[in-house]
Design a protein around this motif. Structure first.
Motif, PDB file in Angstrom:
ATOM      1  N   VAL A 157      99.385  31.780  68.841  1.00 14.77           N
ATOM      2  CA  VAL A 157      98.443  30.666  68.770  1.00 14.77           C
ATOM      3  C   VAL A 157      97.212  31.063  69.578  1.00 14.77           C
ATOM      4  O   VAL A 157      97.321  31.513  70.723  1.00 14.77           O
ATOM      5  CB  VAL A 157      99.050  29.366  69.319  1.00 14.77           C
ATOM      6  N   PHE A 158      96.041  30.918  68.959  1.00 13.57           N
ATOM      7  CA  PHE A 158      94.774  31.289  69.598  1.00 13.57           C
ATOM      8  C   PHE A 158      94.001  30.032  69.964  1.00 13.57           C
ATOM      9  O   PHE A 158      93.878  29.111  69.152  1.00 13.57           O
ATOM     10  CB  PHE A 158      93.942  32.150  68.645  1.00 13.57           C
ATOM     11  N   MET A 159      93.445  29.999  71.178  1.00 15.41           N
ATOM     12  CA  MET A 159      92.643  28.856  71.625  1.00 15.41           C
ATOM     13  C   MET A 159      91.277  29.339  72.092  1.00 15.41           C
ATOM     14  O   MET A 159      91.183  30.220  72.944  1.00 15.41           O
ATOM     15  CB  MET A 159      93.343  28.120  72.767  1.00 15.41           C
ATOM     16  N   GLY A 160      90.211  28.766  71.523  1.00 16.68           N
ATOM     17  CA  GLY A 160      88.865  29.138  71.911  1.00 16.68           C
ATOM     18  C   GLY A 160      87.854  28.271  71.186  1.00 16.68           C
ATOM     19  O   GLY A 160      88.199  27.535  70.266  1.00 16.68           O
ATOM     20  N   THR A 161      86.592  28.377  71.595  1.00 12.85           N
ATOM     21  CA  THR A 161      85.561  27.523  70.999  1.00 12.85           C
ATOM     22  C   THR A 161      84.281  28.258  70.604  1.00 12.85           C
ATOM     23  O   THR A 161      83.884  28.222  69.448  1.00 12.85           O
ATOM     24  CB  THR A 161      85.232  26.351  71.943  1.00 12.85           C
ATOM     25  N   PRO A 162      83.583  28.982  71.526  1.00 12.84           N
ATOM     26  CA  PRO A 162      82.256  29.508  71.185  1.00 12.84           C
ATOM     27  C   PRO A 162      82.307  30.867  70.497  1.00 12.84           C
ATOM     28  O   PRO A 162      83.373  31.447  70.250  1.00 12.84           O
ATOM     29  CB  PRO A 162      81.591  29.621  72.560  1.00 12.84           C
ATOM     30  N   ASP A 163      81.110  31.418  70.239  1.00 13.44           N
ATOM     31  CA  ASP A 163      80.982  32.729  69.610  1.00 13.44           C
ATOM     32  C   ASP A 163      81.760  33.804  70.362  1.00 13.44           C
ATOM     33  O   ASP A 163      82.337  34.705  69.749  1.00 13.44           O
ATOM     34  CB  ASP A 163      79.498  33.143  69.542  1.00 13.44           C
ATOM     35  N   PHE A 164      81.727  33.737  71.692  1.00  9.97           N
ATOM     36  CA  PHE A 164      82.393  34.755  72.505  1.00  9.97           C
ATOM     37  C   PHE A 164      83.864  34.894  72.114  1.00  9.97           C
ATOM     38  O   PHE A 164      84.429  35.989  72.160  1.00  9.97           O
ATOM     39  CB  PHE A 164      82.278  34.385  73.989  1.00  9.97           C
ATOM     40  N   ALA A 165      84.484  33.786  71.710  1.00  5.48           N
ATOM     41  CA  ALA A 165      85.902  33.802  71.359  1.00  5.48           C
ATOM     42  C   ALA A 165      86.154  34.319  69.950  1.00  5.48           C
ATOM     43  O   ALA A 165      87.249  34.814  69.653  1.00  5.48           O
ATOM     44  CB  ALA A 165      86.486  32.396  71.502  1.00  5.48           C
ATOM     45  N   LEU A 205      78.074  16.200  62.236  1.00  8.39           N
ATOM     46  CA  LEU A 205      79.184  16.803  62.964  1.00  8.39           C
ATOM     47  C   LEU A 205      79.056  18.322  62.936  1.00  8.39           C
ATOM     48  O   LEU A 205      78.848  18.928  61.889  1.00  8.39           O
ATOM     49  CB  LEU A 205      80.519  16.363  62.365  1.00  8.39           C
ATOM     50  N   HIS A 206      79.176  18.914  64.108  1.00  6.50           N
ATOM     51  CA  HIS A 206      79.021  20.358  64.266  1.00  6.50           C
ATOM     52  C   HIS A 206      80.378  20.980  64.574  1.00  6.50           C
ATOM     53  O   HIS A 206      81.065  20.568  65.499  1.00  6.50           O
ATOM     54  CB  HIS A 206      78.042  20.652  65.408  1.00  6.50           C
ATOM     55  N   GLN A 207      80.764  21.989  63.801  1.00  7.23           N
ATOM     56  CA  GLN A 207      82.026  22.683  64.031  1.00  7.23           C
ATOM     57  C   GLN A 207      81.826  23.820  65.023  1.00  7.23           C
ATOM     58  O   GLN A 207      80.774  24.455  65.063  1.00  7.23           O
ATOM     59  CB  GLN A 207      82.554  23.266  62.715  1.00  7.23           C
ATOM     60  N   SER A 208      82.838  24.087  65.823  1.00 10.69           N
ATOM     61  CA  SER A 208      82.760  25.213  66.747  1.00 10.69           C
ATOM     62  C   SER A 208      82.745  26.514  65.959  1.00 10.69           C
ATOM     63  O   SER A 208      83.183  26.583  64.803  1.00 10.69           O
ATOM     64  CB  SER A 208      83.956  25.206  67.705  1.00 10.69           C
ATOM     65  N   ALA A 209      82.233  27.567  66.598  1.00 14.01           N
ATOM     66  CA  ALA A 209      82.202  28.887  65.955  1.00 14.01           C
ATOM     67  C   ALA A 209      83.607  29.346  65.600  1.00 14.01           C
ATOM     68  O   ALA A 209      83.823  29.953  64.548  1.00 14.01           O
ATOM     69  CB  ALA A 209      81.519  29.889  66.884  1.00 14.01           C
ATOM     70  N   VAL A 210      84.557  29.049  66.468  1.00 17.02           N
ATOM     71  CA  VAL A 210      85.948  29.440  66.210  1.00 17.02           C
ATOM     72  C   VAL A 210      86.505  28.703  65.000  1.00 17.02           C
ATOM     73  O   VAL A 210      87.187  29.287  64.147  1.00 17.02           O
ATOM     74  CB  VAL A 210      86.822  29.195  67.460  1.00 17.02           C
ATOM     75  N   LYS A 211      86.206  27.408  64.883  1.00 15.45           N
ATOM     76  CA  LYS A 211      86.708  26.658  63.731  1.00 15.45           C
ATOM     77  C   LYS A 211      86.134  27.207  62.430  1.00 15.45           C
ATOM     78  O   LYS A 211      86.850  27.335  61.427  1.00 15.45           O
ATOM     79  CB  LYS A 211      86.381  25.172  63.857  1.00 15.45           C
TER      80      LYS A 211
END
Length: 324
Positions: A9-17, A48-54
């Motif tokens: 399972v991977f958890m993260g949000t921004p481009d860096f992830a 609504l804005h989705q995270s880069a990870v999503k």
């Protein structure tokens, strides 16, 4: 056991992830679920804005969970149903123990510093602001206190004189992705030594921290020395950006100004910090307490970022201003 046999399972949000998630997916690892931030309204239309990870996870048709609260019983049930062997965290929020302790191999985090130094929310920024010449990434096992768990692997890089937080971010994003894959493989094979962070701290050494950056932290103090001001600008470029205020000498009119890049210039004149000099065409110099900086990239309120030469074409009265 090999890393590709694990349920991850991977958890993260921004481009860096995204780079780390992409390295796992494209490397053939079994990512059974992705946890990221809920969609948030953004922009003038508040769409609504989705995270880069999503965005990436959706493109790859991965299972995505977006909990508002990490202790929500429904989320915990859904997370448990993914039956992960291992959880990988890159640029996400602090996890409660009920989450990080769930997989049989535990949870590890990729952090953008050479731990134990620069624990906290903004390690890349503070390393450059403080004038460091080296930084890196660290993978470590999650523990009760934030960024304090046992270290698995570290990878060091140089910070060059003209690096910004943007360039270091991009370098570490790629290096970190490789380190994530290495860490997954090592945990799967049991081939690692987890080292307590206390063992790395030399006696008498003060650990440097990296707290969240607020607007006031980004304000330029022109009475500081040249290198301190230059490092602040580098450490905040391109985001959130160092700022100052242009003030008209006679009217007192003030214009908020972001500064993205500046370089030292030889000038032996001593004058009040914030004093501005310009030829009206090619350069803007600003006095610090022990020298001068030449601004090369800036943005005034209501305008886009631009090179100084482009800025001066539309702002020919620059000589009537000073920086506060």
């Amino acid at each position: 056991m090999q890393g590709k046999d694990l349920r991850i399972v991977f958890m993260g949000t921004p481009d860096f992830a995204v780079a780390s998630l992409q390295a796992l997916v494209e490397g053939g690892y079994n990512v059974v679920g992705v946890i990221t931030a809920p969609d948030k309204p953004a922009g003038r239309g508040k769409k609504l804005h989705q995270s880069a990870v999503k965005k990436y996870a959706t493109e790859q048709e991965l299972t995505v969970l977006q909990p508002e609260k990490l202790k929500n019983p429904e989320f915990l049930g859904n997370l448990k149903a993914l039956d992960a062997d291992l959880q990988v965290i890159v640029a996400f929020r602090m996890l409660p123990e009920v989450v990080w302790d769930m997989p049989r191999l535990g949870t590890f985090n990729l952090h953008g510093s050479l731990l134990p130094n620069y624990r906290g929310a903004a390690p890349l920024n503070w390393a450059i602001i403080n004038g460091e010449t080296k930084t890196g990434v660290t993978t470590f096992l999650l523990d009760h206190e934030i960024d304090t768990g046992k270290i698995l692997f570290r990878k060091e890089i140089d910070i060059w004189e003209n690096d910004t937080v943007g360039s270091v971010h991009d370098t570490l994003m790629d290096i970190g992705a490789k380190l994530v894959v290495k860490t997954v493989d090592a945990l799967a094979a049991g081939n690692y030594d987890a080292i307590s962070q206390e063992e790395i701290v030399e006696e008498g050494e003060a650990i440097k921290h990296a707290p969240k950056i607020f607007k006031e932290d980004c304000k330029i103090d022109w009475s500081a020395d040249v290198e301190t001001v230059r490092n602040l600008i580098r450490g905040l470029s391109p985001y959130p950006a160092a700022w100052s205020t242009l003030r008209h000498k006679e009217s007192g009119k003030e214009i908020a100004t972001k500064i993205f890049m500046a370089m030292r210039v030889e000038d032996n004149k001593h004058t009040a910090p914030g004093t501005l000099e310009s030829d009206g065409k090619n350069f803007i110099k600003v006095a610090c307490t022990n020298g001068w900086l030449q601004i090369t990239d800036l943005q005034i309120a209501g305008k886009k970022r631009m090179k100084v030469q482009d800025f001066l074409r539309g702002f020919q009265q620059i000589g009537e201003y000073t920086f506060l």
